[in-house]
Motif scaffolding. Structure first.
Motif, PDB file in Angstrom:
ATOM      1  N   UNK A  81       0.829  -1.202   0.000  1.00 46.45           N
ATOM      2  CA  UNK A  81       0.000   0.000   0.000  1.00 46.45           C
ATOM      3  C   UNK A  81       0.864   1.253   0.000  1.00 46.45           C
ATOM      4  N   UNK A  82       1.872   1.222   0.877  1.00 44.15           N
ATOM      5  CA  UNK A  82       2.765   2.376   0.920  1.00 44.15           C
ATOM      6  C   UNK A  82       3.458   2.574  -0.419  1.00 44.15           C
ATOM      7  N   UNK A  83       3.831   1.452  -1.014  1.00 43.09           N
ATOM      8  CA  UNK A  83       4.496   1.561  -2.312  1.00 43.09           C
ATOM      9  C   UNK A  83       3.573   2.147  -3.373  1.00 43.09           C
ATOM     10  N   UNK A  84       2.324   1.689  -3.354  1.00 39.59           N
ATOM     11  CA  UNK A  84       1.400   2.166  -4.376  1.00 39.59           C
ATOM     12  C   UNK A  84       1.087   3.647  -4.193  1.00 39.59           C
ATOM     13  N   UNK A  88       4.347   7.171  -5.230  1.00 38.19           N
ATOM     14  CA  UNK A  88       4.464   8.208  -6.272  1.00 38.19           C
ATOM     15  C   UNK A  88       3.620   9.425  -5.942  1.00 38.19           C
ATOM     16  N   UNK A  89       2.400   9.124  -5.513  1.00 40.40           N
ATOM     17  CA  UNK A  89       1.482  10.191  -5.145  1.00 40.40           C
ATOM     18  C   UNK A  89       2.073  11.041  -4.029  1.00 40.40           C
ATOM     19  N   UNK A  90       2.596  10.364  -3.042  1.00 37.41           N
ATOM     20  CA  UNK A  90       3.153  11.078  -1.896  1.00 37.41           C
ATOM     21  C   UNK A  90       4.369  11.896  -2.294  1.00 37.41           C
ATOM     22  N   UNK A 127       8.191  16.076  -2.297  1.00 37.81           N
ATOM     23  CA  UNK A 127       9.289  16.763  -2.960  1.00 37.81           C
ATOM     24  C   UNK A 127       9.022  18.256  -3.114  1.00 37.81           C
ATOM     25  N   UNK A 128       7.762  18.621  -2.919  1.00 38.02           N
ATOM     26  CA  UNK A 128       7.450  20.042  -2.989  1.00 38.02           C
ATOM     27  C   UNK A 128       8.127  20.765  -1.827  1.00 38.02           C
ATOM     28  N   UNK A 129       8.607  19.992  -0.861  1.00 34.79           N
ATOM     29  CA  UNK A 129       9.285  20.610   0.277  1.00 34.79           C
ATOM     30  C   UNK A 129       8.333  21.106   1.341  1.00 34.79           C
TER      31      UNK A 129
END
Lengths: 255, 255
Positions: free
Chosen positions: B193-196, B199-201, B206-208
DNA sequence: GCGGGATACCGTACCTCGTACGGGGCGAGC
DNA sequence: GCTCGCCCCGTACGAGGTACGGTATCCCGC
């Protein structure tokens, strides 16, 4: 007689709404619904009448819309609850300068979470474990982790500490709100309830089968009657938990 | 979409059944029902299919009886749940000689309670705050208080300590069982679940905007993936709580 | 052995709630 | 001005708790 949340919850569905990926322009006539209006109405109902009174019919009625209109914006009740929860997270206070180090910061976080549960008791029944990754939950998590950053804990420990503190808050909030609920439902305060059950209990207590329970239960019951009970459990537990965390922190800091 | 327990619960009704004040003799023909048989069937269903599958129709069906027959012995579903809960309490292990002092005794109690929640996950959704004063609950309470008797705590403190420990167990059990449930419902392990969602996260991480959450969340997520998560939260929290209690005990013993 | 009353059992039905489905109406772009 | 798309909603179905009013069975006193 099921949970506040049914089995079927599709995370992807919730995510789209949580991040407001697609917000339709209110174009046609009618009540002019929107996710925001729906969520606000739902929160108001849950606050005022409890989560059991939160039905889709009730929400649409409050908005002056047809029952099924709500489903244009929200796939189902589960997703609505997800958004409601994330919305509350967004309204939490997150002061940046709390004097007193990690312990004071954690205390502040605990109290703010308790405040939230008190203001919106239904939250206790709407939250699930695998969290709904809304923007406000992330902000909350980020902020709260900040309280235990740079004190020598590793990442997993930081998460564990926070989980522990929040778990205690939930636990205490649940106990406190159950008391309040029962007092309202039964029209009887906790003290009165213990008193009304006292004869019944004594019958078995005096049998000698439950000596410790009899003594301590009575003492605790009387203390609860003195309007000091759930509140006390929160404070007592919080200090114990923080004491326990202090041991780890001291160890990591090589005291 | 309500709780496992509705609003209306009449304690007096439950008490009569819990203490088996009146046990009718099975006289007439038919399935030969009894409170015991009903409760056993209900527990089996809840264990096997979850509390949502526990409907009055389902219980009667399992007993080969008509839907309404159950109501001869049990006033309603709420009372049935009360008896189910008290029955489980009666099956808990209560060893009398646990070496290692109060800390070992509390640990044992915590583990036994966790075991119970693992064996009967629906218990987490069937318990209420104001406890149902059945015989087995009293016995449980009496036994567990014994763990912290005679170590210098006053009565209210004994109750508070026990409440804290049990609250932690419930908290950890809830987390653990939610993970299990979700893995079954979604057919996806926590790691997957965390893996799926990674990308979304990452997009937002990465927006910081959420630096700490990103780092710690990832670390915690990876740790969870390594099949060490809820179990760890239970152990970590338990030791912290016991450490915190140790501070009080030491203080009371005038160390 | 028989009548009557109590008690176990249950068929039907009502109410509430989530939501599937299909249709109606309004605004915007061509 | 017409069509397409989206907003809105009326109706209805199915699930679940349980009220109500029986029916059947057994035990008792005679």
């Amino acid at each position: 007689m099921s949970n506040a949340r049914k089995g079927k919850v599709d995370p992807a569905r919730s995510l789209a709404i949580l991040w407001r990926t697609r917000e339709p322009a209110s174009r046609s006539a009618g009540p002019g619904l929107s996710v925001d209006r729906i969520v606000r109405a739902a929160i108001e109902i849950a606050d005022a009448e409890g989560i059991d009174a939160l039905t889709m019919r009730r929400v649409s009625e409050a908005l002056g819309a047809g029952t099924m209109s709500v489903y244009t914006y929200v796939p189902g009740k589960a997703e609505l609850l997800d958004v409601m929860v994330d919305t509350l997270y967004g309204e939490m206070s997150r002061p940046v300068d709390v004097p007193g180090g990690w312990r004071a910061r954690l205390e502040q976080i605990a109290r703010e979470n308790l405040r939230l549960y008190r203001a919106h008791p239904w939250l206790l029944r709407a939250e699930t474990s695998r969290p709904v990754l809304g923007p406000n939950l992330l902000a909350k998590y980020d902020y709260e982790l900040g309280a235990v950053a740079d004190i020598g804990l590793d990442d997993v420990e930081m998460d564990a500490v926070l989980t522990l503190v929040l778990g205690h808050v939930r636990s205490a909030a649940r106990a406190e709100l159950d008391v309040v609920n029962l007092e309202r439902e039964t029209g009887m305060t906790d003290g009165q309830w213990w008193q009304s059950h006292a004869p019944w209990l004594e019958r078995f207590m005096k049998s000698g089968s439950y000596p410790t329970a009899a003594r301590v239960g009575t003492a605790a019951g009387e203390a609860h009657g003195a309007a000091y009970g759930p509140e006390h459990a929160f404070e007592f537990g919080l200090q114990r938990v923080l004491d326990g965390i202090a041991v780890v922190v001291a160890d990591r800091q090589g005291t």
